[in-house]
Scaffold this active site. Structure first.
Site, PDB file in Angstrom:
ATOM      1  N   ARG A  82       0.837  -1.208   0.000  1.00  0.00           N
ATOM      2  CA  ARG A  82       0.000   0.000   0.000  1.00  0.00           C
ATOM      3  C   ARG A  82       0.867   1.251   0.000  1.00  0.00           C
ATOM      4  O   ARG A  82       0.525   2.250  -0.635  1.00  0.00           O
ATOM      5  CB  ARG A  82      -0.945  -0.029   1.205  1.00  0.00           C
ATOM      6  CG  ARG A  82      -2.038   1.021   1.101  1.00  0.00           C
ATOM      7  CD  ARG A  82      -3.129   0.811   2.136  1.00  0.00           C
ATOM      8  NE  ARG A  82      -2.617   0.929   3.489  1.00  0.00           N
ATOM      9  CZ  ARG A  82      -3.312   0.616   4.587  1.00  0.00           C
ATOM     10  NH1 ARG A  82      -4.553   0.157   4.475  1.00  0.00           N
ATOM     11  NH2 ARG A  82      -2.780   0.751   5.783  1.00  0.00           N
ATOM     12  N   LYS A 184      -2.683   6.420   1.441  1.00  0.00           N
ATOM     13  CA  LYS A 184      -2.496   6.909   2.809  1.00  0.00           C
ATOM     14  C   LYS A 184      -1.600   8.147   2.782  1.00  0.00           C
ATOM     15  O   LYS A 184      -0.450   8.123   3.245  1.00  0.00           O
ATOM     16  CB  LYS A 184      -1.915   5.791   3.678  1.00  0.00           C
ATOM     17  CG  LYS A 184      -2.468   5.807   5.089  1.00  0.00           C
ATOM     18  CD  LYS A 184      -2.249   4.478   5.763  1.00  0.00           C
ATOM     19  CE  LYS A 184      -2.379   4.563   7.263  1.00  0.00           C
ATOM     20  NZ  LYS A 184      -3.623   5.120   7.767  1.00  0.00           N
ATOM     21  N   GLU A 220     -16.222   6.051   4.552  1.00  0.00           N
ATOM     22  CA  GLU A 220     -15.500   5.548   5.730  1.00  0.00           C
ATOM     23  C   GLU A 220     -15.432   6.656   6.761  1.00  0.00           C
ATOM     24  O   GLU A 220     -16.063   7.700   6.610  1.00  0.00           O
ATOM     25  CB  GLU A 220     -14.114   5.051   5.325  1.00  0.00           C
ATOM     26  CG  GLU A 220     -13.215   6.100   4.695  1.00  0.00           C
ATOM     27  CD  GLU A 220     -11.804   5.576   4.428  1.00  0.00           C
ATOM     28  OE1 GLU A 220     -11.331   4.715   5.184  1.00  0.00           O
ATOM     29  OE2 GLU A 220     -11.173   6.052   3.481  1.00  0.00           O
TER      30      GLU A 220
HETATM   31  N1  PLP Z   1      -9.260   4.156   6.568  1.00  0.00           N
HETATM   32  C1  PLP Z   1      -8.450   5.167   6.943  1.00  0.00           C
HETATM   33  C2  PLP Z   1      -8.771   6.530   6.463  1.00  0.00           C
HETATM   34  C3  PLP Z   1      -7.334   4.905   7.747  1.00  0.00           C
HETATM   35  O1  PLP Z   1      -6.528   5.890   8.125  1.00  0.00           O
HETATM   36  C4  PLP Z   1      -7.084   3.586   8.172  1.00  0.00           C
HETATM   37  C5  PLP Z   1      -5.924   3.292   8.998  1.00  0.00           C
HETATM   38  O2  PLP Z   1      -4.936   2.814   8.569  1.00  0.00           O
HETATM   39  C6  PLP Z   1      -7.959   2.580   7.758  1.00  0.00           C
HETATM   40  C7  PLP Z   1      -9.024   2.900   6.968  1.00  0.00           C
HETATM   41  C8  PLP Z   1      -7.730   1.172   8.172  1.00  0.00           C
HETATM   42  O3  PLP Z   1      -6.720   0.572   7.432  1.00  0.00           O
HETATM   43  P1  PLP Z   1      -5.860  -0.631   8.020  1.00  0.00           P
HETATM   44  O4  PLP Z   1      -6.839  -1.676   8.410  1.00  0.00           O
HETATM   45  O5  PLP Z   1      -5.013  -1.064   6.888  1.00  0.00           O
HETATM   46  O6  PLP Z   1      -5.129  -0.095   9.170  1.00  0.00           O
HETATM   47  C1  COI Z   2      -4.152   3.208  11.530  1.00  0.00           C
HETATM   48  O1  COI Z   2      -5.124   2.577  11.920  1.00  0.00           O
HETATM   49  O2  COI Z   2      -3.023   2.704  11.419  1.00  0.00           O
HETATM   50  C2  COI Z   2      -4.268   4.583  11.151  1.00  0.00           C
HETATM   51  O3  COI Z   2      -3.436   5.057  10.439  1.00  0.00           O
HETATM   52  C3  COI Z   2      -5.359   5.362  11.660  1.00  0.00           C
HETATM   53  C4  COI Z   2      -4.801   6.633  12.150  1.00  0.00           C
HETATM   54  C5  COI Z   2      -5.648   7.733  11.731  1.00  0.00           C
HETATM   55  C6  COI Z   2      -4.390   6.579  13.557  1.00  0.00           C
END
Ligand code: PLP
Ligand code: COI
Length: 343
Positions: A82, A184, A220
């Site tokens: 990612r 991200k 989201e």
């Molecule tokens: N959506 C957003 C905007 C996020 O910042 C995060 C955090 O990482 C997620 C979703 C969840 O992603 P992940 O499950 O890969 O941490």
């Molecule tokens: C994560 O879950 O790793 C994130 O990046 C969310 C963050 C906004 C703390």
């Protein structure tokens, strides 16, 4: 290895400086080997591209202590992929995936004393990130970059841990169609800061963002994807090109189908149908699975039958299975767990 004297059980989701961080520099078209250093500060040009034009992206994952005392990291290869996708969209150089995973492992190993013990309720949050570091005044990408990884022990993202939270439908948009919502990028979070401060002031834990184009579909929150459970026990999650492809959400869908035998649907979810779901949760590395008890839509409340006292039953099963895999007491699918060997 002796653990640090930290009150693990009472940690919130905050930053605590740990001993070592990994730093690699990109210059003249190539990455150097990188190294672990002790200095937690960054010195860059006042005109660095990250400071002027927000050329930065990041990742988030966790390390856990298993019941038998091993240290493991959950699916770091997917974070590496990612971050590659984020870098390409932001005209940043890719940090090779294998080196990414190696840098993460090295950083966790060097901070092993900060990995919370099994059963403490805390975990070690790992934050890889990259930014354009040289001076850029015309709008263009930097030529020099820094890739870094730091760690910090954390507790639950939402106060109260697994207690259901109340969120609101936001009037602000998070991501434009064809924009950067699917990567991200730091800029996605900068633009959500006003919305989250406003939500907190009004007593809500998070914002539910709708699609910016039509404001009819669920996207989201600021830091997590949604999962919904239908009244007949199906797991439904929004599909959109402008949400972050959460690794937690992808893992939950797999677990729902292959461990729990549940039906799963990844599809557009219209806000109008949210009132008909039985359970709602936010999923992400930081959020794990945080149950949502209530959604406030401009004063009109959607109250899920699962209530405000505890997680709904299907959400709980998903939570127990996912965390069981992460903490090592349920067998993980091939390749999901990276062990950090402490010698
Ligand atoms: N959506 C957003 C905007 C996020 O910042 C995060 C955090 O990482 C997620 C979703 C969840 O992603 P992940 O499950 O890969 O941490
Ligand atoms: C994560 O879950 O790793 C994130 O990046 C969310 C963050 C906004 C703390």
């Amino acid at each position: 290895m002796e653990k640090k004297d930290i009150d693990w059980a009472n940690l919130g989701f905050g930053y605590m400086k740990t001993d070592k961080r990994f730093v690699a520099n990109f210059k003249d078209g190539a990455w150097d080997d990188g190294q672990l250093i002790s200095d937690d500060t960054v010195t860059i040009s006042e005109c660095a591209c990250v400071l002027q034009y927000a050329q930065t992206c990041f990742e988030g994952m966790k390390a856990y202590t298993t019941e038998d005392g091993r240290i493991v990291i959950f699916r770091p290869d997917l974070n590496a992929q990612r971050m590659e996708d984020s870098c390409k969209r932001l005209e940043m150089p890719v940090f090779p995936k294998e080196q990414f995973v190696d840098a993460v492992v090295q950083t966790v190993k060097a901070n092993a004393a900060y990995v919370p013990p099994f059963g403490s309720g805390a975990t070690l949050y790992i934050r890889p990130y990259m930014f354009g570091s040289n001076a850029v005044i015309g709008v263009k990408p930097a030529d020099e970059y820094q890739f870094r990884v730091f760690t910090t022990p954390v507790g639950p993202y939402f106060k109260g841990g697994a207690k259901p939270i109340v969120i609101r439908v936001s009037d602000f948009d998070r991501a434009a169609p064809h924009g950067t919502g699917h990567i991200k990028a730091g800029l996605n979070y900068a633009m959500s800061l006003h919305a989250i401060v406003d939500a907190h002031e009004k007593g809500f834990s998070e914002n539910m963002y709708l699609d910016a184009g039509t404001r009819t579909k669920v996207e989201e929150t600021g830091g997590a994807n949604f999962i919904f459970i239908t009244k007949d026990g199906k797991v439904v999650t929004p599909k959109s090109d402008s949400i972050l492809p959460s690794i937690t959400r992808r893992s939950i869908l797999y677990v729902a189908e292959h461990y729990l035998g549940l039906e799963v649907e990844e599809r557009e979810v219209f806000f109008d149908e949210v009132k008909d779901f039985a359970e709602c949760g936010l999923c992400g590395t930081a959020a794990v699975i945080s149950p949502v008890g209530k959604i406030d839509d401009h004063g009109k409340e959607i109250c899920f039958p699962s209530g405000m006292d505890e997680m709904g039953p299907v959400t709980k099963k998903l939570y127990d299975t996912l965390t069981g895999i992460q903490m090592g007491h349920l067998e993980a699918p091939e390749g999901w767990i990276k062990e950090v060997v402490i010698d």
